[in-house]
Enzyme design. Sequence first.
Site, PDB file in Angstrom:
ATOM      1  N   MET A  33     -18.760  -6.690 -30.102  1.00 33.08           N
ATOM      2  CA  MET A  33     -19.696  -6.355 -31.177  1.00 33.08           C
ATOM      3  C   MET A  33     -21.131  -6.326 -30.643  1.00 33.08           C
ATOM      4  SD  MET A  33     -18.163  -7.907 -34.649  1.00 33.08           S
ATOM      5  CE  MET A  33     -18.780  -9.560 -34.459  1.00 33.08           C
ATOM      6  N   GLY A  34     -21.275  -6.247 -29.328  1.00 34.83           N
ATOM      7  CA  GLY A  34     -22.607  -6.103 -28.750  1.00 34.83           C
ATOM      8  C   GLY A  34     -23.362  -7.417 -28.656  1.00 34.83           C
ATOM      9  N   GLU A  38     -23.132 -13.394 -20.795  1.00 31.67           N
ATOM     10  CA  GLU A  38     -22.301 -13.606 -19.603  1.00 31.67           C
ATOM     11  C   GLU A  38     -20.802 -13.686 -19.927  1.00 31.67           C
ATOM     12  OE1 GLU A  38     -21.949 -13.857 -16.166  1.00 31.67           O
ATOM     13  OE2 GLU A  38     -23.715 -12.633 -16.417  1.00 31.67           O
ATOM     14  N   HIS A  40     -19.216 -11.854 -22.228  1.00 39.63           N
ATOM     15  CA  HIS A  40     -18.780 -10.454 -22.261  1.00 39.63           C
ATOM     16  C   HIS A  40     -18.747  -9.875 -20.843  1.00 39.63           C
ATOM     17  CE1 HIS A  40     -20.816 -10.834 -26.340  1.00 39.63           C
ATOM     18  NE2 HIS A  40     -19.607 -10.441 -26.687  1.00 39.63           N
ATOM     19  N   GLN A 156      -8.121 -15.285 -32.567  1.00 37.51           N
ATOM     20  CA  GLN A 156      -8.186 -13.822 -32.499  1.00 37.51           C
ATOM     21  C   GLN A 156      -7.277 -13.306 -31.388  1.00 37.51           C
ATOM     22  OE1 GLN A 156     -11.956 -11.441 -32.763  1.00 37.51           O
ATOM     23  NE2 GLN A 156     -11.729 -11.380 -30.547  1.00 37.51           N
ATOM     24  N   ARG A 190     -23.970 -15.357 -31.436  1.00 40.28           N
ATOM     25  CA  ARG A 190     -24.573 -16.087 -32.559  1.00 40.28           C
ATOM     26  C   ARG A 190     -25.469 -17.242 -32.093  1.00 40.28           C
ATOM     27  NH1 ARG A 190     -19.535 -14.499 -35.273  1.00 40.28           N
ATOM     28  NH2 ARG A 190     -20.119 -13.298 -37.111  1.00 40.28           N
TER      29      ARG A 190
HETATM   30  P1  AMP Z   1     -17.686 -10.442 -29.792  1.00 39.63           P
HETATM   31  O1  AMP Z   1     -18.737  -9.498 -29.325  1.00 39.63           O
HETATM   32  O2  AMP Z   1     -18.210 -11.769 -30.208  1.00 39.63           O
HETATM   33  O3  AMP Z   1     -16.765  -9.804 -30.795  1.00 39.63           O
HETATM   34  O4  AMP Z   1     -16.784 -10.756 -28.524  1.00 39.63           O
HETATM   35  C1  AMP Z   1     -16.181  -9.727 -27.789  1.00 39.63           C
HETATM   36  C2  AMP Z   1     -15.206 -10.325 -26.814  1.00 39.63           C
HETATM   37  O5  AMP Z   1     -15.900 -11.200 -25.941  1.00 39.63           O
HETATM   38  C3  AMP Z   1     -14.112 -11.160 -27.508  1.00 39.63           C
HETATM   39  O6  AMP Z   1     -12.881 -10.921 -26.844  1.00 39.63           O
HETATM   40  C4  AMP Z   1     -14.602 -12.554 -27.297  1.00 39.63           C
HETATM   41  O7  AMP Z   1     -13.566 -13.513 -27.294  1.00 39.63           O
HETATM   42  C5  AMP Z   1     -15.240 -12.454 -25.935  1.00 39.63           C
HETATM   43  N1  AMP Z   1     -16.199 -13.534 -25.737  1.00 39.63           N
HETATM   44  C6  AMP Z   1     -17.208 -13.911 -26.562  1.00 39.63           C
HETATM   45  N2  AMP Z   1     -17.837 -14.997 -26.084  1.00 39.63           N
HETATM   46  C7  AMP Z   1     -17.199 -15.333 -24.928  1.00 39.63           C
HETATM   47  C8  AMP Z   1     -17.372 -16.373 -23.964  1.00 39.63           C
HETATM   48  N3  AMP Z   1     -18.320 -17.307 -24.083  1.00 39.63           N
HETATM   49  N4  AMP Z   1     -16.526 -16.408 -22.905  1.00 39.63           N
HETATM   50  C9  AMP Z   1     -15.552 -15.479 -22.765  1.00 39.63           C
HETATM   51  N5  AMP Z   1     -15.344 -14.466 -23.641  1.00 39.63           N
HETATM   52  C10 AMP Z   1     -16.152 -14.394 -24.709  1.00 39.63           C
END
Ligand code: AMP
Length: 299
Positions: A33-34, A38, A40, A156, A190
């Site tokens: 979701m952008g 680190e 991502h 998820q 967040r």
């Molecule tokens: P989001 O943008 O929050 O929807 O996350 C996109 C992807 O990045 C999802 O698969 C998350 O689980 C992963 N992600 C988010 N934060 C982390 C993190 N701290 N470490 C590893 N993967 C992450």
Amino acid sequence: MTEAPGGVQVVRTPEALRAVRQGLGPVGFVPTMGYLHEGHAALIRRARQENALAVVSIFVNPMQFGPTDDLARYPRDLDRDLRVCAEAGAQVVFTPDAGVMYPPGFSTQVSLTGVSEPLDGAARPGHFTGVATVVLKLLNLVQPDRAYFGEKDWQQLAVIRRMVADLNVPVQVVGVPTVRADSGLALSSRNSYLGTEQQARATVLSRALRAVQAAYAAGERDTARLEQAGLDVLATDPEVQPDYLAVVPPDLQRQPTVTPDPLNRVLVAARMFGVRLIDNLPLDPADPVPAALPPGGPA
Ligand code: AMP
């Protein structure tokens, strides 16, 4: 199609995506979701390492936000995201408008029972239906060989593994360990809502999870008593409003006592300073997540 700094191709429509996707070797896909960080970047690097083409999607999916969630204020910075993508080795970024993903007349939802029901499923009604629907759409659009998801969002990941198995989606789901700040705080888009001092306070979540690990290491097997060890840590900061702190087996259905399994997990969700934060750890830190999961994954 446009080319951003770093040579990333930015595509905004399914047709353009099909054009760049065609004829290339294995494709690794990272849905996001952008407001990339680190965590991502770790997913993107992995996708690039294991595939010829690394595709990232950046789409703040309205369908997975509830009416009182933070959709309108969710942080966005496409220029910065494109730099992160380029640095991590992504060649293509798919960033569709909401109208492209959900045109007038859109009527289909992917809804799971079981694994999507407890924890965040109970706390955020409709959330996982929104996640499963958009992820299936994105998988159909990108048609990757492998899709990369963070263990940070453990439930998820379980929901997606279940959906992919149940619906015979021809993709390999790869879970990537959570990337943390040195303080222990799990990286999250967040976290940008929080100031430095507030982020330091938010380490109470990972400290609570570690307290549960310590209780388990000391021999405790009663689920409620294990959870109490974590709740006691959360209670040290009056700012914490817990949604749940739960010790769960691979199917995420809480049991009175713990049966050993490398996919046992302790998960926490709590509100602090008006921000909902989640985190999780293996119950036994000696348990690496197995590289080869059973068919259908942990759920
Ligand atoms: P989001 O943008 O929050 O929807 O996350 C996109 C992807 O990045 C999802 O698969 C998350 O689980 C992963 N992600 C988010 N934060 C982390 C993190 N701290 N470490 C590893 N993967 C992450």
